[in-house]
Design an enzyme around this catalytic site. Structure first.
Site, PDB file in Angstrom:
ATOM      1  N   LYS A  80       0.851  -1.188   0.000  1.00  0.00           N
ATOM      2  CA  LYS A  80       0.000   0.000   0.000  1.00  0.00           C
ATOM      3  C   LYS A  80       0.884   1.234   0.000  1.00  0.00           C
ATOM      4  CE  LYS A  80      -4.505   0.951   0.245  1.00  0.00           C
ATOM      5  NZ  LYS A  80      -5.597   0.220  -0.429  1.00  0.00           N
ATOM      6  N   VAL A 188     -16.899   4.569  -3.614  1.00  0.00           N
ATOM      7  CA  VAL A 188     -17.516   3.282  -3.298  1.00  0.00           C
ATOM      8  C   VAL A 188     -18.819   3.464  -2.529  1.00  0.00           C
ATOM      9  CG1 VAL A 188     -17.226   1.105  -2.045  1.00  0.00           C
ATOM     10  CG2 VAL A 188     -15.317   2.065  -3.353  1.00  0.00           C
ATOM     11  N   TYR A 190     -21.025   5.841  -2.412  1.00  0.00           N
ATOM     12  CA  TYR A 190     -22.166   6.294  -3.208  1.00  0.00           C
ATOM     13  C   TYR A 190     -22.743   5.152  -4.038  1.00  0.00           C
ATOM     14  CZ  TYR A 190     -25.077   8.700  -6.589  1.00  0.00           C
ATOM     15  OH  TYR A 190     -26.147   9.084  -7.374  1.00  0.00           O
TER      16      TYR A 190
END
Length: 350
Positions: A80, A188, A190
């Protein structure tokens, strides 16, 4: 304090820091494990209060990606990256190009993609400086619609499928008439709200940005509550879709939902919270299992696949969760512990 002494350090293979004075970029990349393949995990840009907070986040997120990719049955490791700063205030193309150089400096051990605060356009800027940028050449979506490269539709669909599985297990019903509290309404959140609305769920929502809540309120008739109230709202399902560690020692006993299932990474502040949820009869869908739709999408886009195969792979998220829920009930073991055991069997013994 040394990175090796950090409480979230978990035998990470590499933790790299980057500062580019010209563009203002301050970023960290953490590669957790590459036994299954090169590490894949998105780039997040967030206004962290300190570099220490950013380091904690990237260490937790990268470890979560190792488990996520293993559970999703992908030949990928976990990593990440995080950028320190408010994406609405200081982000520039020059900064994104510098981030591309940072990713490139790892020589392919880490691929990045879109995450909170980063758009597909930002990824294209990074790709000017690195070939290790994923999610920029998408050809299709799981529903057959054209794709702009953003994996958020697949992430949201996978979370929706996962919530359906959790609701079937907890309530023996579908979503029609149930109340779902959504924390966070970005790319995501929404789309998840849209799926839930179509399935007949009642929506209660919160977000730190008023324009996000207004959009969902208008489109789906959602009830808006203050951000500090959403976690403990008396809903059937709590769907964390913002930052991590929202289920903490302080909040766990105030949660009224019977199901916790959302898109956010690292929802539990510690693994011990899973046992507390089990004791309270709250069904928790392990975050890295339910939110794997995005990495599944990115993987399929890089190989010779198609919308039907992508959709079928995403829908296996529901099957994976159902198996975890059943084993948890049979063995009286917290769902996060069950998921960890399954994932570790895959990436530690390969």
């Amino acid at each position: 304090m040394s990175v090796f002494d950090h409480k979230e350090f978990d035998n990470h293979e590499r933790v790299s820091f980057w500062h580019d004075k010209a563009s203002g970029l301050q970023a960290i990349i953490a590669v957790h494990d590459t036994h299954l393949g090169p590490a894949l995990g998105g780039c997040r840009m967030w206004p962290y209060s300190s570099s220490a907070e950013a380091l904690t986040d990237v260490l937790r997120l990268s470890k979560g990606m190792t488990y996520k990719n293993a559970m999703a049955e992908l030949p990928l490791g976990g990593g990440k990256s995080v950028i320190i700063g408010d994406p609405r205030q200081i982000k520039t193309p020059a900064m994104m190009e510098s981030m591309g150089r940072f990713v490139d400096s790892l020589g392919g051990s880490y691929f990045t993609a879109e995450d909170s605060g980063i758009s597909v356009d930002d990824l294209h800027s990074m790709a000017k400086q690195s070939k290790y940028i994923a999610g920029i050449n998408a050809k299709y979506r799981y529903d057959g619609q054209p794709s702009d490269g953003n994996p958020a539709p697949s992430t949201a669909y996978g979370v929706f499928v996962g919530i359906q599985a959790a609701v079937r297990h907890a309530f023996s019903s579908d979503l029609n008439g149930l109340t779902v509290a959504i924390q966070g309404l970005g790319h995501v959140g929404y789309r998840l709200a849209e799926h839930l609305h179509k399935a007949g769920a009642k929506l209660v929502v919160a977000d730190i940005y008023r324009d996000n809540t207004a959009r969902v309120e208008q489109a789906f008739g959602a009830t808006v509550v203050p951000a500090e109230e959403i976690t403990t709202y008396p809903a059937d399902v709590l769907a964390p879709c913002a930052m991590g560690a929202t289920i903490s020692e302080e909040s766990v006993n105030m949660i009224q939902a019977k199901v916790i299932a959302g898109a956010a990474n690292n929802q539990l502040s510690t693994e011990l919270i899973g046992e507390q949820l089990l004791d309270r009869g709250v069904l928790y869908a392990p975050d890295y299992v339910i939110n794997a739709g995005g990495v599944i999408d990115i993987y399929h886009q890089r190989f010779d696949s198609n919308p039907d195969d992508l959709k079928a792979h995403i829908e296996r998220i529901g099957d994976n969760l159902s198996a975890i829920f059943t084993r948890s009930a049979n063995e009286k073991m917290a769902t996060n512990r069950v998921a960890n055991l399954i994932a570790e069997e895959r990436f530690k013994h390969n």
